[in-house]
Design an enzyme around this catalytic site. Structure first.
Site, PDB file in Angstrom:
ATOM      1  CB  SER A 161      -0.889   0.003   1.253  1.00  0.00           C
ATOM      2  OG  SER A 161      -1.522   1.255   1.422  1.00  0.00           O
ATOM      3  CE1 TYR A 188      -3.446  -2.034   5.150  1.00  0.00           C
ATOM      4  CE2 TYR A 188      -2.966   0.246   4.584  1.00  0.00           C
ATOM      5  CZ  TYR A 188      -3.339  -1.036   4.206  1.00  0.00           C
ATOM      6  OH  TYR A 188      -3.591  -1.314   2.886  1.00  0.00           O
TER       7      TYR A 188
END
Length: 293
Positions: A161, A188
């Site tokens: 990501s 994350y």
């Protein structure tokens, strides 16, 4: 002396042929994984998708098989720990003895307050976003290497990501975003940075054995993970995009197909940023500066 390309077939139909591919897409029932699976199926590949919920897997497989000309099969899998990863590998081996593409897409996020972020929000995210990627790739090592060659290697494509690339504060601020206002996805981003580094380590190890490993870092795309932001803060998300839009299935599928094609047979260890230029151009931060003027 003849030119190097005189004996090469540089046609699109040759360089970008996928009819001989056998692909596994984890997290393939929804979101980015479903986009990748559809791209493979619509270009003639055999695809196995995996996730936890059989009802979603069956629905997606049925839809993709109606599209063809490739075929989509599925296996259930819960990649929360090593045992789950090895169970996935066992099920895949019952369906095929060879893989040309492994797309490690399964992932999760966790939003919480900075001063009350739970330890489980670290453990679960690292287990699925990093550890599972490692054990799945190791568990399918023989299948990836079977039939691979220097000229036609097998492919591992890891999905990270842009959160693993950005160095800005991960808190979303008062306007909200991919998590609730004032919260952040603190585990994350670090997990996706670890995914990027693991990719480079895998690439170094596996290229001599004819397996390439590259990582895609998507920005904002429609998926279950971004559903909250799409529903509650779409204006904020779009305001950080130089193009004025978020990612589309074609954007993601195109990169996946390229990395799986003969056109990418000589590249490994690459980190491909797919966010419309919002990070490298500094556009996101410039918009915030203008808003504060």
């Amino acid at each position: 002396m003849a030119h190097a390309s005189s004996s090469a077939n540089l046609s699109v139909s040759n360089i970008f042929s996928f009819k001989d591919h056998v692909c596994l897409v984890t997290g393939g029932a929804t979101g980015l994984g479903e986009m990748a699976a559809q791209a493979f199926v619509q270009n003639g590949a055999k695809v196995i998708i995996a996730s936890r919920k059989e009802s979603e897997l069956k629905k997606t497989a049925d839809r993709l098989n109606q599209l063809g000309p490739g075929r989509c099969d599925y296996v259930t899998a819960d990649l929360k720990d090593k045992a789950g990863c090895l169970d996935l590998c066992k099920k895949v081996k019952q369906k095929t003895d060879r893989l040309t593409v492994l797309l490690n897409n399964s992932g999760a996020t966790w939003g919480g307050a900075y001063d009350d972020f739970p330890e489980s929000g670290w453990d679960k995210i690292y287990a699925l976003n990093v550890k599972a990627m490692f054990y799945t790739t190791v568990g399918l090592d023989a299948e990836l290497k079977k039939g691979a060659s220097a000229g036609n290697p097998s492919r591992v494509i890891n999905i990270a990501s842009m959160a693993g690339v950005q160095t800005t504060d991960v808190t979303t601020g008062s306007e909200g975003g991919l998590s609730a206002p004032g919260h952040g996805t603190f585990s994350y981003g670090p997990s996706k940075a670890a995914c990027i580094h693991l990719t480079k380590m895998q690439a170094s190890k596996l290229m001599p054995e004819h397996v390439t490993v590259n990582v895609i870092c998507p920005g904002v795309f429609p998926s279950r993970m971004t559903a909250y932001g799409f529903e509650s803060a779409m204006d904020t998300l779009v305001s950080g995009q130089p193009s004025g839009r978020v990612g589309k299935p074609e954007d993601f599928a195109g990169v996946v197909l390229f990395l799986s094609s003969m056109g990418a047979a000589h590249m490994t260890g690459n980190v491909i940023e797919l966010d419309g230029g919002s990070t490298q151009s500094g556009f996101r931060s410039k918009r915030k500066e203008r808003a504060n003027m």
